[in-house]
Motif scaffolding. Structure first.
Motif, short mmCIF file in Angstrom:
data_model
loop_
_atom_site.label_atom_id
_atom_site.label_comp_id
_atom_site.label_asym_id
_atom_site.label_seq_id
_atom_site.Cartn_x
_atom_site.Cartn_y
_atom_site.Cartn_z
N UNK A 118 154.68 23.30 -13.12
CA UNK A 118 155.32 23.73 -14.32
C UNK A 118 155.54 25.09 -14.52
N UNK A 119 156.93 25.68 -14.99
CA UNK A 119 156.71 27.09 -15.33
C UNK A 119 157.58 27.20 -16.40
N UNK A 120 157.24 28.29 -17.22
CA UNK A 120 158.04 28.67 -18.52
C UNK A 120 158.63 30.12 -18.15
N UNK A 121 160.01 30.17 -18.52
CA UNK A 121 160.59 31.47 -18.56
C UNK A 121 161.39 31.91 -19.66
N UNK A 122 161.65 33.19 -20.02
CA UNK A 122 162.79 33.59 -21.07
C UNK A 122 163.99 33.25 -20.63
N UNK A 123 164.22 33.55 -19.24
CA UNK A 123 165.58 33.38 -18.60
C UNK A 123 165.70 32.81 -17.10
N UNK A 124 165.17 33.67 -16.29
CA UNK A 124 165.40 33.42 -14.85
C UNK A 124 163.80 33.28 -14.04
N UNK A 125 164.26 32.93 -12.52
CA UNK A 125 163.24 33.25 -11.94
C UNK A 125 162.02 32.06 -11.86
N UNK A 126 162.60 30.88 -12.38
CA UNK A 126 161.74 29.55 -12.29
C UNK A 126 161.76 28.79 -10.94
N UNK A 127 162.98 28.85 -10.24
CA UNK A 127 162.60 28.00 -9.06
C UNK A 127 161.87 28.67 -8.01
N UNK A 128 162.00 29.99 -7.74
CA UNK A 128 161.17 30.92 -6.78
C UNK A 128 159.69 30.79 -7.24
N UNK A 129 159.35 30.56 -8.80
CA UNK A 129 157.90 30.30 -8.90
C UNK A 129 157.45 29.07 -8.93
N UNK A 130 158.39 27.83 -8.99
CA UNK A 130 158.16 26.55 -8.79
C UNK A 130 157.77 26.41 -7.04
N UNK A 131 158.52 27.33 -6.34
CA UNK A 131 158.36 27.15 -4.93
C UNK A 131 156.84 27.66 -4.57
N UNK A 132 156.33 28.66 -4.91
CA UNK A 132 155.30 29.32 -4.74
C UNK A 132 154.15 28.55 -5.05
N UNK A 133 154.08 27.94 -6.35
CA UNK A 133 153.32 27.03 -6.58
C UNK A 133 153.00 25.68 -5.68
N UNK A 134 154.01 25.10 -5.76
CA UNK A 134 154.21 23.75 -4.84
C UNK A 134 153.90 24.01 -3.25
N UNK A 135 153.93 25.07 -2.78
CA UNK A 135 153.59 25.36 -1.40
C UNK A 135 152.12 24.98 -1.38
N UNK A 136 151.29 25.25 -2.26
CA UNK A 136 149.79 24.99 -1.99
C UNK A 136 149.72 23.32 -1.76
N UNK A 137 150.55 22.59 -2.54
CA UNK A 137 150.40 21.28 -2.52
C UNK A 137 150.71 20.63 -1.13
N UNK A 138 151.96 20.93 -0.72
CA UNK A 138 152.44 20.69 0.48
C UNK A 138 151.68 20.78 1.80
N UNK A 139 150.86 21.92 1.64
CA UNK A 139 150.12 22.20 3.01
C UNK A 139 148.73 21.31 2.87
N UNK A 140 148.81 20.60 1.86
CA UNK A 140 147.31 20.00 1.48
C UNK A 140 147.59 18.60 1.35
N UNK A 141 148.63 18.22 1.92
CA UNK A 141 148.91 16.75 1.87
C UNK A 141 148.68 16.07 0.61
N UNK A 142 149.29 16.61 -0.48
CA UNK A 142 149.29 16.17 -1.83
C UNK A 142 150.66 15.76 -1.96
N UNK A 143 150.80 14.51 -2.59
CA UNK A 143 152.07 13.81 -3.08
C UNK A 143 152.63 14.90 -4.28
N UNK A 144 154.02 15.22 -4.24
CA UNK A 144 154.18 16.04 -5.11
C UNK A 144 155.30 15.24 -6.25
#
Length: 210
Positions: A118-144
């Motif tokens: 989950x991310x919060x922003x004033x305006x932009x940069x959200x999808x890049x931030x979601x991507x960076x966090x979510x990569x921790x899950x997908x390398x560790x066999x976690x359902x997203x």
């Protein structure tokens, strides 16, 4: 069942917290216990890649912050939501250092358990931030776990009231909580029916330069 939610903002009650709280309320309405953990305002060491965690039984060698405490909590948790504000189109550096060490040292406490970013922003940069966090899950066999849109809210950093005005963002958090509760119950039903997660294979490491 219990879900741990992590606030990666230095603002304890800012927009990131408000987004996490909405998801937590939805989880609780569906019978899931929650705990929101404030990562804190103090600096968190980055992972130095020393590999000592693999020699001392799944804990980080650095013991001057909350990383090892969270690894212990994660062993008894069923799902996770990691939240961050957006800084220069990326998540909080504090949260990323926290997550790097959590997943290097305590990956076994998180594997095969559902997670969301989950991310919060004033305006932009959200999808890049979601991507960076979510990569921790997908390398560790976690359902997203997903919602009905990308898991973001908008508002000035110190103004949770603005996040509340993002009605779509608040709905996204509620749907996220509902979806995570549903998935956790499906996993529990599967366990009760004798269906367990796959047995992990030993990791194969292939170097590109030999």
């Amino acid at each position: 069942m219990k879900v741990l939610l992590f606030n990666g903002s230095s603002n304890e009650n800012g927009c990131t917290f408000r987004a996490l709280k909405e998801a937590a309320l939805s989880l609780e309405a569906n019978g899931i216990e929650t705990e929101i953990i404030q990562v804190g305002k103090n600096a968190i060491r980055d992972c130095v890649g020393c590999g000592a965690c693999r020699k001392i039984g799944g804990f980080c060698v650095f013991k001057d912050d909350i990383v090892n405490e969270v690894i212990e909590k994660a062993k008894n948790a069923d799902g996770f939501i990691f939240g961050s504000p957006v800084y220069y189109a990326h998540p909080s550096g504090r949260l990323l250092s926290f997550m790097d060490r959590l997943f290097y040292a305590g990956s076994g406490a998180f594997a095969f358990k559902p997670a969301a970013a989950v991310v919060s922003a004033r305006r932009a940069g959200t999808t890049a931030s979601l991507d960076a966090i979510t990569k921790h899950f997908t390398i560790n066999q976690m359902p997203v776990v997903s919602s009905n849109y990308w898991c973001m809210t908008h508002g000035a950093q110190n103004s949770p009231e603005q996040a509340e005005q993002d009605l779509e963002g608040m709905q996204i958090m509620r749907v996220l909580g509902q979806n995570m509760a549903w998935l956790l119950k499906c996993i529990e039903a599967g366990k009760n029916a004798g269906i367990n997660h796959p047995q992990a294979e030993d990791k194969i490491m292939t170097n590109f330069i030999r």
